[in-house]
Design an enzyme around this catalytic site. Structure first.
Site, mmCIF file in Angstrom:
data_model
loop_
_atom_site.group_PDB
_atom_site.id
_atom_site.type_symbol
_atom_site.label_atom_id
_atom_site.label_comp_id
_atom_site.label_asym_id
_atom_site.label_seq_id
_atom_site.Cartn_x
_atom_site.Cartn_y
_atom_site.Cartn_z
ATOM 1 N N SER A 95 0.819 -1.210 0.000
ATOM 2 C CA SER A 95 0.000 0.000 0.000
ATOM 3 C C SER A 95 0.862 1.272 0.000
ATOM 4 C CB SER A 95 -0.902 0.036 1.239
ATOM 5 O OG SER A 95 -1.625 -1.160 1.361
HETATM 6 N N1 SAH Z 1 -0.507 -5.119 4.069
HETATM 7 C C1 SAH Z 1 0.202 -5.387 2.846
HETATM 8 C C2 SAH Z 1 -0.626 -4.981 1.632
HETATM 9 C C3 SAH Z 1 -0.924 -6.165 0.841
HETATM 10 S S1 SAH Z 1 -2.108 -6.051 -0.455
HETATM 11 C C4 SAH Z 1 1.579 -4.770 2.827
HETATM 12 O O1 SAH Z 1 1.906 -4.001 3.744
HETATM 13 O O2 SAH Z 1 2.357 -5.071 1.917
HETATM 14 C C5 SAH Z 1 -3.381 -7.098 0.205
HETATM 15 C C6 SAH Z 1 -3.016 -8.529 0.457
HETATM 16 O O3 SAH Z 1 -4.212 -9.185 0.918
HETATM 17 C C7 SAH Z 1 -2.568 -9.305 -0.774
HETATM 18 O O4 SAH Z 1 -1.289 -9.836 -0.553
HETATM 19 C C8 SAH Z 1 -3.629 -10.407 -0.919
HETATM 20 O O5 SAH Z 1 -3.092 -11.622 -1.377
HETATM 21 C C9 SAH Z 1 -4.153 -10.523 0.504
HETATM 22 N N2 SAH Z 1 -5.496 -11.122 0.659
HETATM 23 C C10 SAH Z 1 -6.578 -10.972 -0.148
HETATM 24 N N3 SAH Z 1 -7.620 -11.681 0.326
HETATM 25 C C11 SAH Z 1 -7.191 -12.298 1.469
HETATM 26 C C12 SAH Z 1 -7.794 -13.178 2.419
HETATM 27 N N4 SAH Z 1 -9.056 -13.611 2.277
HETATM 28 N N5 SAH Z 1 -7.060 -13.618 3.463
HETATM 29 C C13 SAH Z 1 -5.758 -13.211 3.613
HETATM 30 N N6 SAH Z 1 -5.125 -12.389 2.743
HETATM 31 C C14 SAH Z 1 -5.832 -11.932 1.690
#
Ligand code: SAH
Length: 251
Positions: A95
């Site tokens: 993000s």
């Molecule tokens: N917090 C992260 C941002 C990642 S983007 C950072 O600091 O880099 C969002 C993430 O959520 C992605 O990696 C995606 O694979 C994950 N995601 C989506 N649906 C999900 C679910 N049901 N359970 C766990 N992770 C999930």
């Protein structure tokens, strides 16, 4: 004579390697300081939506400390301290730093908080939280991302973060209730198990909305009588919250 010459050459090579490593570290430190100023600027610009003209000191201190360049792939490392999201592989993104700072601030956590994050991604948001709170539990659905994040967090010395690979829809009941829950992928509606696992007085920070539409960053508060209230904070764009195939469909 020859061997003395060789030693000198080798020493010079090592010295310059060391110097260039040190200077890229220094340049990251300078860039991170500039990023902090940019986040402060965007916070002021969005004050009327968020109700905040500045974020908590502990949040900004954590943003100033976490080495974002350790959490992004080599190919985009030079952009680590730009105030924007970056690709982290598997179609996912880390993000925008401003959003990480804002979500951390909205979670209103402190040194004794136990926090759940859904969507580990690169592990960066978990690291920012880990600078402030007692413990972070974080769940990632894409296995290679979860494994990579766990190793980055470990290598960077964050021993108060536990990463699990799986579908975060059901939360992590073994460690509930949580003082705060951050969801970093957008569901169409807030998953009920996460609401159930939020402590009284806790905050659930989550972008809500359909894929390819503008979503709304929401904060759900849980009152002592268990009732909940949702506030819309800001329009945002997040990757979709996905479900593993053997689960019931997303709400
Ligand atoms: N917090 C992260 C941002 C990642 S983007 C950072 O600091 O880099 C969002 C993430 O959520 C992605 O990696 C995606 O694979 C994950 N995601 C989506 N649906 C999900 C679910 N049901 N359970 C766990 N992770 C999930």
């Amino acid at each position: 004579m020859v061997s003395a010459f060789r030693t000198t050459v080798l020493t010079l090579v090592f010295l310059s390697l060391g110097a260039s490593l040190a200077s890229s570290q220094d340049s990251f430190t300078v860039q991170r300081a500039a990023l902090i100023e940019d986040i402060e600027r965007v916070v002021r610009q969005t004050r009327s939506a968020t109700g905040r003209s500045a974020l908590a000191e502990a949040v900004m201190a954590a943003m100033g400390k976490v080495p974002r360049h350790e959490f992004v792939p080599e190919t985009v490392r030079q952009f680590s301290y730009d105030n924007r999201p970056l690709p982290i592989g598997d179609g996912q993104t880390i993000s925008q730093p401003y959003i990480v700072a804002l979500m951390t601030d909205l979670a209103e956590v402190g040194p004794e908080s136990v926090v759940l994050e859904i969507g580990t991604g690169s592990g960066y948001q978990a690291a920012v939280l880990a600078e402030i709170v007692e413990h972070v539990y974080t769940i990632e659905i894409v296995e290679p991302l979860g494994l990579r994040a766990a190793s980055t967090l470990d290598r960077s010395g964050y021993d108060n973060v536990t990463v699990r690979v799986g579908d975060g829809y059901q939360g992590w009941p073994e460690f509930a209730p949580f003082d705060a829950i951050l969801v970093t992928a957008a569901p169409e509606r807030i998953p009920q198990p996460l609401i159930d696992q939020l402590a009284v007085g806790g905050k659930l920070v989550v972008p809500v909305g359909a894929e390819n539409r503008t979503q709304s960053l929401q904060v759900l508060d849980k009152a002592p009588d268990g009732s909940t209230r949702v506030s819309d904070i800001l329009p945002v764009v997040f990757v979709p919250f996905t479900r593993s195939e053997n689960q019931e469909p997303a709400p």
